[in-house]
Design a protein around this motif. Structure first.
Motif, PDB file in Angstrom:
ATOM      1  N   LEU A 181     -20.422  13.122  -3.503  1.00  0.00           N
ATOM      2  CA  LEU A 181     -21.553  13.869  -4.042  1.00  0.00           C
ATOM      3  C   LEU A 181     -22.467  13.015  -4.909  1.00  0.00           C
ATOM      4  O   LEU A 181     -23.692  13.162  -4.882  1.00  0.00           O
ATOM      5  CB  LEU A 181     -21.021  15.066  -4.844  1.00  0.00           C
ATOM      6  N   ASP A 182     -21.888  12.113  -5.698  1.00  0.00           N
ATOM      7  CA  ASP A 182     -22.693  11.320  -6.626  1.00  0.00           C
ATOM      8  C   ASP A 182     -23.228  10.036  -6.019  1.00  0.00           C
ATOM      9  O   ASP A 182     -24.021   9.338  -6.659  1.00  0.00           O
ATOM     10  CB  ASP A 182     -21.864  10.971  -7.869  1.00  0.00           C
ATOM     11  N   ALA A 183     -22.808   9.713  -4.805  1.00  0.00           N
ATOM     12  CA  ALA A 183     -23.191   8.428  -4.205  1.00  0.00           C
ATOM     13  C   ALA A 183     -24.356   8.564  -3.231  1.00  0.00           C
ATOM     14  O   ALA A 183     -24.732   7.585  -2.585  1.00  0.00           O
ATOM     15  CB  ALA A 183     -21.984   7.812  -3.485  1.00  0.00           C
ATOM     16  N   VAL A 184     -24.926   9.738  -3.136  1.00  0.00           N
ATOM     17  CA  VAL A 184     -26.015   9.982  -2.189  1.00  0.00           C
ATOM     18  C   VAL A 184     -27.240  10.454  -2.969  1.00  0.00           C
ATOM     19  O   VAL A 184     -27.153  11.389  -3.764  1.00  0.00           O
ATOM     20  CB  VAL A 184     -25.617  11.061  -1.152  1.00  0.00           C
ATOM     21  N   SER A 185     -28.370   9.809  -2.741  1.00  0.00           N
ATOM     22  CA  SER A 185     -29.601  10.196  -3.420  1.00  0.00           C
ATOM     23  C   SER A 185     -30.375  11.210  -2.592  1.00  0.00           C
ATOM     24  O   SER A 185     -30.201  11.324  -1.375  1.00  0.00           O
ATOM     25  CB  SER A 185     -30.482   8.960  -3.663  1.00  0.00           C
ATOM     26  N   ASP A 186     -31.255  11.946  -3.262  1.00  0.00           N
ATOM     27  CA  ASP A 186     -32.103  12.901  -2.556  1.00  0.00           C
ATOM     28  C   ASP A 186     -32.999  12.183  -1.546  1.00  0.00           C
ATOM     29  O   ASP A 186     -33.293  12.730  -0.471  1.00  0.00           O
ATOM     30  CB  ASP A 186     -32.965  13.680  -3.551  1.00  0.00           C
ATOM     31  N   ARG A 187     -33.428  10.976  -1.874  1.00  0.00           N
ATOM     32  CA  ARG A 187     -34.271  10.219  -0.948  1.00  0.00           C
ATOM     33  C   ARG A 187     -33.500   9.869   0.327  1.00  0.00           C
ATOM     34  O   ARG A 187     -34.042   9.981   1.426  1.00  0.00           O
ATOM     35  CB  ARG A 187     -34.763   8.929  -1.633  1.00  0.00           C
ATOM     36  N   GLU A 188     -32.237   9.489   0.185  1.00  0.00           N
ATOM     37  CA  GLU A 188     -31.423   9.172   1.362  1.00  0.00           C
ATOM     38  C   GLU A 188     -31.213  10.408   2.234  1.00  0.00           C
ATOM     39  O   GLU A 188     -31.222  10.330   3.468  1.00  0.00           O
ATOM     40  CB  GLU A 188     -30.078   8.607   0.924  1.00  0.00           C
ATOM     41  N   LEU A 207     -16.341  20.117  -5.246  1.00  0.00           N
ATOM     42  CA  LEU A 207     -16.672  21.079  -6.298  1.00  0.00           C
ATOM     43  C   LEU A 207     -15.409  21.612  -6.962  1.00  0.00           C
ATOM     44  O   LEU A 207     -15.363  21.788  -8.189  1.00  0.00           O
ATOM     45  CB  LEU A 207     -17.494  22.228  -5.706  1.00  0.00           C
ATOM     46  N   PHE A 208     -14.368  21.867  -6.174  1.00  0.00           N
ATOM     47  CA  PHE A 208     -13.088  22.304  -6.737  1.00  0.00           C
ATOM     48  C   PHE A 208     -12.523  21.240  -7.666  1.00  0.00           C
ATOM     49  O   PHE A 208     -12.004  21.553  -8.745  1.00  0.00           O
ATOM     50  CB  PHE A 208     -12.095  22.594  -5.611  1.00  0.00           C
ATOM     51  N   GLN A 209     -12.588  19.987  -7.258  1.00  0.00           N
ATOM     52  CA  GLN A 209     -12.047  18.906  -8.073  1.00  0.00           C
ATOM     53  C   GLN A 209     -12.772  18.790  -9.404  1.00  0.00           C
ATOM     54  O   GLN A 209     -12.187  18.356 -10.396  1.00  0.00           O
ATOM     55  CB  GLN A 209     -12.145  17.580  -7.308  1.00  0.00           C
ATOM     56  N   ARG A 210     -14.015  19.193  -9.440  1.00  0.00           N
ATOM     57  CA  ARG A 210     -14.796  19.138 -10.677  1.00  0.00           C
ATOM     58  C   ARG A 210     -14.655  20.410 -11.510  1.00  0.00           C
ATOM     59  O   ARG A 210     -15.293  20.552 -12.539  1.00  0.00           O
ATOM     60  CB  ARG A 210     -16.282  18.925 -10.341  1.00  0.00           C
ATOM     61  N   GLY A 211     -13.850  21.351 -11.017  1.00  0.00           N
ATOM     62  CA  GLY A 211     -13.693  22.600 -11.736  1.00  0.00           C
ATOM     63  C   GLY A 211     -14.835  23.563 -11.521  1.00  0.00           C
ATOM     64  O   GLY A 211     -15.039  24.483 -12.318  1.00  0.00           O
ATOM     65  N   ASN A 212     -15.609  23.354 -10.426  1.00  0.00           N
ATOM     66  CA  ASN A 212     -16.753  24.217 -10.150  1.00  0.00           C
ATOM     67  C   ASN A 212     -16.452  25.285  -9.112  1.00  0.00           C
ATOM     68  O   ASN A 212     -17.358  25.778  -8.447  1.00  0.00           O
ATOM     69  CB  ASN A 212     -17.942  23.379  -9.653  1.00  0.00           C
ATOM     70  N   GLN A 213     -15.177  25.676  -8.975  1.00  0.00           N
ATOM     71  CA  GLN A 213     -14.854  26.692  -7.980  1.00  0.00           C
ATOM     72  C   GLN A 213     -15.496  28.040  -8.294  1.00  0.00           C
ATOM     73  O   GLN A 213     -15.646  28.886  -7.414  1.00  0.00           O
ATOM     74  CB  GLN A 213     -13.347  26.865  -7.822  1.00  0.00           C
TER      75      GLN A 213
END
Length: 220
Positions: free
Chosen positions: A27-34, A120-126
């Protein structure tokens, strides 16, 4: 009720490009431009234009994938609960798992979103899933149904097992999706069906196990 989510061609291209890149790289390794480039958009700000921001894009992916999945679970529950015989724990586990597995088995392009859900689950965002009725209202019905198949469990223990099972399903399906892309010769539809059977029996067995009787440890 039609649970298919209609998007414009540009929005659907962005959704599909985003879930694929997020599954491959995180999730954090992809930019909106890409994401815009992968979707064939000439405007590098296409994500902001169509969705407002990254959170809007994530919500669009979840709606696009989870709302139809939620509706499929409702249909399966309707069929189960309208039978003469009451549903079993194994029946309910299948309702939770099989809609995920159908995409994985039939269309590799439509299963990459499971990696996003796992992240998202791993980040606690379930809670982004649990608090959204169009995506998860079937899970409320399933929780009520599990109470009838697992009356020997306390509410607290039943909830703990359901939470653990839900997390295990999400992470397992995401891992299987990755394996399907890395090793398609092994992860054939037939192999997926076999692994799904094993997982259903494992989860149903864990849910059905009698409540553990914990006794204080004796001290000499």
């Amino acid at each position: 009720m039609n649970a298919i989510i209609r998007l414009t061609d540009a929005k659907e291209a962005l959704v599909r490009a985003a879930e694929k890149l997020i599954a491959e790289r995180g999730l954090d390794a992809v930019s909106d431009r890409e994401i815009a480039r992968a979707a064939g958009q000439k405007n590098n700000s296409a994500v902001q234009y169509h969705f407002g921001d990254r959170a809007g894009l994530i919500n669009a992916i979840l709606d696009f994938r989870m709302i139809p999945l939620n509706q499929k679970r409702h249909e399966m529950l309707d069929e189960l609960l309208n039978r003469k015989e009451p549903p079993t724990t194994r029946d309910l586990v299948k309702v939770l798992l099989l809609p995920y597995m159908e995409n994985l088995k039939t269309s590799r392009e439509d299963s990459s979103y499971t990696s996003l859900v796992s992240q998202l689950f791993q980040r606690g965002n379930q809670q982004i899933l649990a608090m959204d009725p169009p995506r998860s209202s079937s899970l409320v019905r399933m929780t009520e149904a599990f109470a009838t198949t697992l009356p020997h469990l306390s509410v607290k223990e039943r909830h703990a097992r359901l939470t653990f099972m839900g997390s295990m399903v999400v992470h397992t399906v995401a891992r299987w999706d990755q394996q399907c892309r890395l090793d398609p010769e092994t992860w054939t539809p037939e192999h997926i069906v076999q692994q799904t059977r094993f997982l259903i029996e494992f989860l149903a067995g864990g849910m059905d196990q009698d409540a553990l009787q914990r006794e204080p440890e004796s001290r000499s």
